[in-house]
Write an enzyme that holds these catalytic residues in place. Sequence first.
Site, PDB file in Angstrom:
ATOM      1  N   SER A 116      12.013  -3.164   3.133  1.00 13.50           N
ATOM      2  CA  SER A 116      10.867  -3.899   4.165  1.00 13.50           C
ATOM      3  C   SER A 116      10.486  -2.790   5.059  1.00 13.50           C
ATOM      4  CB  SER A 116      11.617  -5.127   4.619  1.00 13.50           C
ATOM      5  OG  SER A 116      10.709  -6.157   5.043  1.00 13.50           O
ATOM      6  N   LYS A 168       1.930 -19.691  25.820  1.00 16.65           N
ATOM      7  CA  LYS A 168       2.917 -18.771  26.661  1.00 16.65           C
ATOM      8  C   LYS A 168       4.192 -19.233  26.072  1.00 16.65           C
ATOM      9  CE  LYS A 168       4.061 -15.482  29.299  1.00 16.65           C
ATOM     10  NZ  LYS A 168       3.697 -14.333  28.859  1.00 16.65           N
TER      11      LYS A 168
END
Length: 322
Positions: A116, A168
């Site tokens: 990865s 948020k």
Amino acid sequence: MKGSFFKKLVIIFLVFVGIGALLKLSGDFFGDSEKRVTAKNTILHLEMNGVILNGKKFLKNLKKYRDDHKVKAILISINSPGGAVGPSQEIYSEIKRVRDEIKKPVICVSTGVMASGAYYSAVACDKIVVAPGALVGSIGVIMEFANIEKLYDWAKISRYSITSGKFKDSGAEYRAMREDERALFQNMIDEVYGQFKTTVMQERKLKEDVVTEYADGRVFTGATAVKLGFADQEGFYEDAVKLAAETAKLGDNYEVFEIPKKRVSIFDLGDTEREDDVNSLAEYADVLKGKAFGPDIEAAMKFVLRTKYLNQPLYMLPGSWE
């Protein structure tokens, strides 16, 4: 009498600490005086170990030695399951800069794990050498979340937040994720995944259909990675050293330069430029055995429960076995 003896011990300790601190600045006391490249033809050996969280130490060493005219090639040993996207891309960018702008060959080798984010970094190298049984690939991106609102209900705990916008507190563990939040995160994942695939296609010179077929998070053995074109050759450290020497046309006249290991002392407590491999179980071994105490207990528990990066808007490039 006992109080006087204790005070003397404290004074002696403070004197030694002061002397040690002064000597440490000169780099002599702890053997950390700067080691310089001396051989005319040098292969710089760097290591990339553990989870990539910031890459600061690796990048610092790369930038420190890459412009040395005695360094003719760079060899990077990789044993990493990946990590955060930004630092992985930064390492890739700096390795590519060495290859394209400074014109020095860069070879990487892995006999363990190169997956990865670590693989993202590695494709910037001129050649990738892997052990036949190494774990390679895991091309993909992931965000992890957990919804534990029922656990809060069971504990009779009510959690809430006051935000400046509807996204948020996205990913908060105290409520279910909304569909618009899921779509937002999926778009982020898809964007970074596209960046990853494009980088692999360009650097490995692979067709899009080939990368698309295998870029589904799977890992390959080193032998399979070579057959599919995701690595260049099977081999080990010594094979990579020889390849670096051949690529730089050094013949047999070269030396491998190892970055000196810094000895940890009491003066390094709180140092923020530590190695990136902070998520290894070994680091928390003493804590888990009850031999340590303090803030690390929380870190150890997060490691055991695998919750350190849950519910954060942080996309990772980890190996799929994590």
